[in-house]
Design an enzyme around this catalytic site. Structure first.
Site, short mmCIF file in Angstrom:
data_model
loop_
_atom_site.label_atom_id
_atom_site.label_comp_id
_atom_site.label_asym_id
_atom_site.label_seq_id
_atom_site.Cartn_x
_atom_site.Cartn_y
_atom_site.Cartn_z
N ASP A 58 1.04 -1.58 -0.22
CA ASP A 58 0.43 -0.04 -0.09
C ASP A 58 1.33 0.87 0.31
OD1 ASP A 58 -1.80 2.03 0.63
OD2 ASP A 58 -2.42 1.42 2.04
N SER A 137 -1.50 13.17 -13.98
CA SER A 137 -2.49 13.69 -15.09
C SER A 137 -2.51 15.20 -16.26
CB SER A 137 -4.22 13.68 -14.54
OG SER A 137 -5.02 13.86 -15.23
N TYR A 150 -8.26 15.66 -6.76
CA TYR A 150 -7.04 14.74 -7.54
C TYR A 150 -6.16 15.81 -7.96
CZ TYR A 150 -6.21 11.79 -11.46
OH TYR A 150 -5.34 11.08 -11.95
N ALA A 152 -5.02 19.09 -7.47
CA ALA A 152 -4.19 19.55 -6.57
C ALA A 152 -2.91 18.67 -6.38
CB ALA A 152 -5.05 19.54 -4.89
N SER A 153 -4.27 16.96 -6.19
CA SER A 153 -2.31 15.85 -5.76
C SER A 153 -1.72 15.50 -7.38
CB SER A 153 -3.33 14.44 -5.60
OG SER A 153 -4.15 13.89 -6.58
N LYS A 154 -2.29 16.09 -8.36
CA LYS A 154 -1.38 15.46 -9.86
C LYS A 154 -0.55 16.99 -9.94
CE LYS A 154 -2.65 11.60 -10.58
NZ LYS A 154 -2.37 10.71 -10.47
N1 LIG Z 1 -7.25 6.64 -16.17
C1 LIG Z 1 -7.27 7.79 -16.65
O1 LIG Z 1 -7.99 8.87 -17.28
C2 LIG Z 1 -6.12 8.34 -16.20
C3 LIG Z 1 -6.10 9.85 -16.51
C4 LIG Z 1 -4.62 10.16 -16.12
C5 LIG Z 1 -4.02 10.50 -15.33
N2 LIG Z 1 -4.41 8.73 -14.12
C6 LIG Z 1 -3.17 8.16 -13.69
O2 LIG Z 1 -2.93 7.17 -14.13
C7 LIG Z 1 -2.32 6.20 -13.05
C8 LIG Z 1 -2.82 5.11 -12.91
O3 LIG Z 1 -4.04 4.99 -12.95
P1 LIG Z 1 -5.73 3.80 -13.91
O4 LIG Z 1 -6.01 4.83 -14.57
O5 LIG Z 1 -4.89 2.91 -14.39
O6 LIG Z 1 -6.46 3.05 -13.11
P2 LIG Z 1 -6.59 1.99 -11.86
O7 LIG Z 1 -6.96 1.24 -13.02
O8 LIG Z 1 -7.79 2.25 -11.04
O9 LIG Z 1 -5.35 1.64 -11.45
C9 LIG Z 1 -4.78 1.92 -10.20
C10 LIG Z 1 -3.72 1.18 -10.18
O10 LIG Z 1 -3.14 1.86 -8.29
C11 LIG Z 1 -3.70 1.20 -7.47
N3 LIG Z 1 -3.56 1.80 -6.33
C12 LIG Z 1 -4.36 2.69 -5.69
N4 LIG Z 1 -4.92 2.44 -4.47
C13 LIG Z 1 -2.69 2.61 -4.23
C14 LIG Z 1 -2.04 2.40 -3.38
N5 LIG Z 1 -2.87 3.12 -1.54
N6 LIG Z 1 -1.14 1.25 -3.01
C15 LIG Z 1 -1.05 0.51 -3.96
N7 LIG Z 1 -1.39 0.56 -4.86
C16 LIG Z 1 -2.93 1.55 -5.38
C17 LIG Z 1 -4.50 0.07 -7.59
O11 LIG Z 1 -4.58 -1.09 -7.18
P3 LIG Z 1 -4.85 -1.61 -5.35
O12 LIG Z 1 -6.45 -0.80 -5.91
O13 LIG Z 1 -5.15 -3.37 -5.99
O14 LIG Z 1 -3.78 -1.36 -4.78
C18 LIG Z 1 -4.37 -0.41 -9.36
O15 LIG Z 1 -3.34 -1.18 -9.46
C19 LIG Z 1 -3.37 6.99 -11.71
O16 LIG Z 1 -1.90 7.70 -10.94
C20 LIG Z 1 -3.90 8.27 -12.41
O17 LIG Z 1 -4.66 9.24 -11.53
C21 LIG Z 1 -4.67 7.85 -15.39
#
Ligand SMILES: NC(=O)c1ccc[n+]([C@@H]2O[C@H](COP(=O)([O-])OP(=O)(O)OC[C@H]3O[C@@H](n4cnc5c(N)ncnc54)[C@H](OP(=O)(O)O)[C@@H]3O)[C@@H](O)[C@H]2O)c1
Length: 253
Positions: A58, A137, A150, A152-154
């Site tokens: 985590d 992001s 979201y 602010a964190s990014k």
């Molecule tokens: N999808 C988009 O449009 C988009 C756009 C811009 C940026 N992003 C960024 O891309 C990254 C991946 O997102 P995604 O879209 O692929 O989302 P996702 O499918 O929900 O994947 C998120 C991943 O992060 C892991 N995770 C979340 N909280 C965690 C924690 N506390 N400790 C360890 N692992 C954790 C989750 O696994 P577990 O829940 O099993 O821990 C999962 O593997 C993120 O940083 C997101 O902000 C996504």
């Protein structure tokens, strides 16, 4: 840099962009340490790829990351690349303002990435040309309605990465900040608004790999969407607020 035979630690590898990236990196012949809290999908993938090591953790919990470091250390004393990809998204409802929601999102997206990099650094110092990658992001280019937490964190993560790069560059480090537009994953599947130019996770993974192989600092995609946000983000605040205020009003309709 050729992404082949590299030792890589990737967080958020259990689904979405991280899972697609994990698979693509394995197919290219890298050794991948893949982390998430729920590792069911990764354990299945491990049956196909002996070069995959599943490291549950985590990222918002420093103790959990310390245990992950100990596990990684049983296999290797160096990492060529760390990819801080794990993240979460929660949108604020201003009528029910909830600072706990903001703290949760900051703990995972900002502090979680900071802890990940802190954990990886001793391994990276042992590598020939270490590489730090963080997935931010494109929302960091333009503050959007409901994205107070979201966004602010990014934005904090992007700022942190650039500041860190200004110091580590001279020590031979390479760094990239990845700023995707909309990608179809569990994170965006719950969105209740239009997501223009949304792409699939395997396509996002290919954009990231191409960007890393070219050692680009700023990896953003799809370009039509991200350049548009960058452009609006450069305009005076009054124009930006007229644009985002209109988006907020539309959402309230
Ligand atoms: N999808 C988009 O449009 C988009 C756009 C811009 C940026 N992003 C960024 O891309 C990254 C991946 O997102 P995604 O879209 O692929 O989302 P996702 O499918 O929900 O994947 C998120 C991943 O992060 C892991 N995770 C979340 N909280 C965690 C924690 N506390 N400790 C360890 N692992 C954790 C989750 O696994 P577990 O829940 O099993 O821990 C999962 O593997 C993120 O940083 C997101 O902000 C996504």
């Amino acid at each position: 840099m050729k992404l082949h035979n590299k030792v890589i630690w990737l967080t958020g590898a259990s689904s979405g962009i991280g899972y697609a990236l994990c698979e693509a990196l394995l197919k290219k012949g890298n050794r991948v340490f893949a982390s998430a809290r729920n590792c069911t999908a990764l354990n299945e993938l491990q049956q196909l790829y002996p070069n995959l090591h599943v490291i549950p953790c985590d990222i918002s919990d420093k103790n959990s990351l310390q245990k992950a470091a100990q596990q990684i250390h049983t296999f290797t004393n160096y990492l060529d690349v760390v990819i801080a990809n794990a993240g979460t998204c929660e949108y604020l409802d201003v009528k029910n303002f909830d600072s706990e929601l903001i703290r949760r999102v900051m703990d995972t997206n900002f502090m979680g990435s900071v802890y990940t990099i802190e954990t990886a650094l001793p391994f990276l110092y042992q590598a020939f040309k270490p590489y730090i990658v963080a997935v931010s992001s494109s929302v960091a280019y333009l503050p959007m309605p409901r994205a107070e937490a979201y966004g602010a964190s990014k934005a904090a993560l992007s700022h942190f990465m650039e500041s860190l790069y200004s110091e580590l560059k001279h020590l031979g480090f390479r760094m990239s900040i990845v700023s995707p537009g909309f990608v179809q994953t569990t994170l965006t599947d719950k969105n209740d608004f239009a997501m223009p130019l949304r792409i699939g996770a395997p396509e996002a993974a290919q954009h990231i790999i191409r960007g890393l192989e070219k050692e680009r600092w700023d990896i953003h995609f799809p370009k039509t969407f991200t350049f548009f946000l960058k452009l609006i983000g450069l305009l005076p605040a009054a124009v930006r607020l007229a644009f985002t205020g209109r988006m907020s009003a539309l959402h309230g309709e």
